[in-house]
Scaffold this motif. Sequence first.
Motif, mmCIF file in Angstrom:
data_model
loop_
_atom_site.group_PDB
_atom_site.id
_atom_site.type_symbol
_atom_site.label_atom_id
_atom_site.label_comp_id
_atom_site.label_asym_id
_atom_site.label_seq_id
_atom_site.Cartn_x
_atom_site.Cartn_y
_atom_site.Cartn_z
ATOM 1 N N ASN A 7 36.701 28.201 42.630
ATOM 2 C CA ASN A 7 35.366 28.802 42.559
ATOM 3 C C ASN A 7 34.702 28.504 41.222
ATOM 4 O O ASN A 7 33.517 28.163 41.161
ATOM 5 C CB ASN A 7 35.447 30.309 42.777
ATOM 6 C CG ASN A 7 35.702 30.680 44.217
ATOM 7 O OD1 ASN A 7 35.467 29.872 45.121
ATOM 8 N ND2 ASN A 7 36.177 31.889 44.463
ATOM 9 N N ILE A 66 30.216 33.140 39.888
ATOM 10 C CA ILE A 66 31.486 33.695 40.367
ATOM 11 C C ILE A 66 31.466 35.217 40.308
ATOM 12 O O ILE A 66 32.159 35.894 41.074
ATOM 13 C CB ILE A 66 32.681 33.123 39.587
ATOM 14 C CG1 ILE A 66 33.985 33.394 40.339
ATOM 15 C CG2 ILE A 66 32.737 33.680 38.156
ATOM 16 C CD1 ILE A 66 35.174 32.610 39.850
ATOM 17 N N ILE A 88 40.240 31.425 42.408
ATOM 18 C CA ILE A 88 39.372 31.583 41.237
ATOM 19 C C ILE A 88 39.125 30.237 40.568
ATOM 20 O O ILE A 88 37.991 29.910 40.194
ATOM 21 C CB ILE A 88 39.993 32.589 40.246
ATOM 22 C CG1 ILE A 88 39.902 34.012 40.807
ATOM 23 C CG2 ILE A 88 39.294 32.506 38.888
ATOM 24 C CD1 ILE A 88 40.646 35.037 39.991
ATOM 25 N N ASN A 142 38.273 36.017 45.371
ATOM 26 C CA ASN A 142 38.794 35.949 44.002
ATOM 27 C C ASN A 142 40.115 36.695 43.838
ATOM 28 O O ASN A 142 40.426 37.204 42.764
ATOM 29 C CB ASN A 142 37.756 36.513 43.025
ATOM 30 C CG ASN A 142 36.541 35.626 42.884
ATOM 31 O OD1 ASN A 142 36.637 34.416 42.961
ATOM 32 N ND2 ASN A 142 35.382 36.235 42.702
ATOM 33 N N VAL A 183 35.534 38.321 37.084
ATOM 34 C CA VAL A 183 36.345 37.230 36.552
ATOM 35 C C VAL A 183 35.878 36.888 35.138
ATOM 36 O O VAL A 183 34.729 36.497 34.927
ATOM 37 C CB VAL A 183 36.238 35.988 37.453
ATOM 38 C CG1 VAL A 183 37.026 34.825 36.849
ATOM 39 C CG2 VAL A 183 36.733 36.303 38.863
ATOM 40 N N GLN A 212 36.991 43.332 40.139
ATOM 41 C CA GLN A 212 37.338 41.941 40.390
ATOM 42 C C GLN A 212 36.586 40.975 39.481
ATOM 43 O O GLN A 212 36.684 39.771 39.652
ATOM 44 C CB GLN A 212 37.034 41.595 41.854
ATOM 45 C CG GLN A 212 37.938 42.283 42.861
ATOM 46 C CD GLN A 212 39.335 41.711 42.851
ATOM 47 O OE1 GLN A 212 39.517 40.521 42.694
ATOM 48 N NE2 GLN A 212 40.341 42.552 43.014
#
Length: 442
Positions: free
Chosen positions: A386, A400, A383, A377, A23, A21
């Motif tokens: 965040n 994040i 996203i 997320n 980002v 996950q």
Amino acid sequence: MRKTIMALSSALLIGNVASAQKVSFEEYTLDNGLHVILHQDKSAPVVITSVMYHVGAKDENPERTGFAHFFEHLLFEGTKNIQRGEWFKIVSGNGGTNNANTSDDRTYYFEVFPSNNTELGLWMESERLMHPVINQIGVDTQNEVVKEEKRLRVDNQPYGNLFSAVKENIFKKHPYRWAPIGSMEHLDAATLEEFQAFNKKFYVPNNAVLVVAGDIDYAQTMKWVNQYFGPIPKGTTDLTKQKFVEDPITQTIYATHEDPNIQLPMLVTAYRTPSMKTRDAKVLDMISSILSDGKSSRLYKKIVDDKKMALEIGAFNYSQEDYGVYFVYGLPMAPNTTKDLTKEIDEEILKLQTELISERDFQKLQNKFENQYVNSNTSVEGIAENLATYYLLYGDVNLINNEIDIYRSITREEIRDVAKKYLMPNQRLILDYVPAKDKAQN
């Protein structure tokens, strides 16, 4: 051995999901001070364009509360190139959705469009920033809208003034003491020039972050960002945040709030806690999960399930940029009283302050926070918000991806010690949130 292997497999699985996950993003700052964050996600042909401004209720004049929330509405009125009443028509007519929200610390606007309308979203947000039309007809129109919102969501809503009643007693110096929706009397008294000055001061590139996330091409998006946002002039007003330091709470504060919309009294105990940027705030998140997250939590199982003393019970850590408030609340079931609930709640908090939670409960807690991290997320909209929040309020967009490491490193001993540090009886507000007397007599 079999349990150990299963536990290890579960931990590895969660770790792999969390890693998957991660980002990715690119960030840079324009010459006018606007910070830009781009995130590419090709999984769906959708793009969110969002702008978060570092202005909230805490930045208001105490005699003009409600301005930040008012602008959440006012800046949809129109711009130099978007006629009044056309904003929402343009968005819906191009397959998009949009919204905005305000807190004590920031204001957030966004549009979600099919990716073939990415340029449109960028142009619209640049128009809101560069060419807003702030005139008397817009102010008068949105004044009525905000009044109706306050009537529906606060004044006529059961327990609608709960947050306000707590904040005005917990905070004596800090602007957190009033609610973002503010005072209708203050808004009525404000002049058009005051609204225009508020916009000129806070809605400027160097007080904002632009996030574009979704099915984007980095090079093309950067070109559009420079084209539409680059020419916007930097704000010239000093944006240094004033510091407000509260005196420590050293003895219990007792207060009462009457609500004409309720029949059942509510117990609220509230503790002032540190900034959301601190490690202790994250430990308090875990403590609230132990106490009241789900039907197997300590407060729910004991007070609602086993003893049947309350219809509802809960605890949560409401973290903000400067301070937080830790809430514990309950609706007593007759013949029990709010004092009876307070006694039971205090017993559970005392256990946290004096005993380590079990290894099994600790592992469940960590798994829960791993899962929350992954879920936060899973959507491009989540996203985007965040990314904006971590940059603007925490000062570290990389959180994040690595904030979960902080939660992973929290120990059982820290949970005990932080509970003892902040959740002491002499450091809290006890609020009796009760039916209004005239209603109670009917």
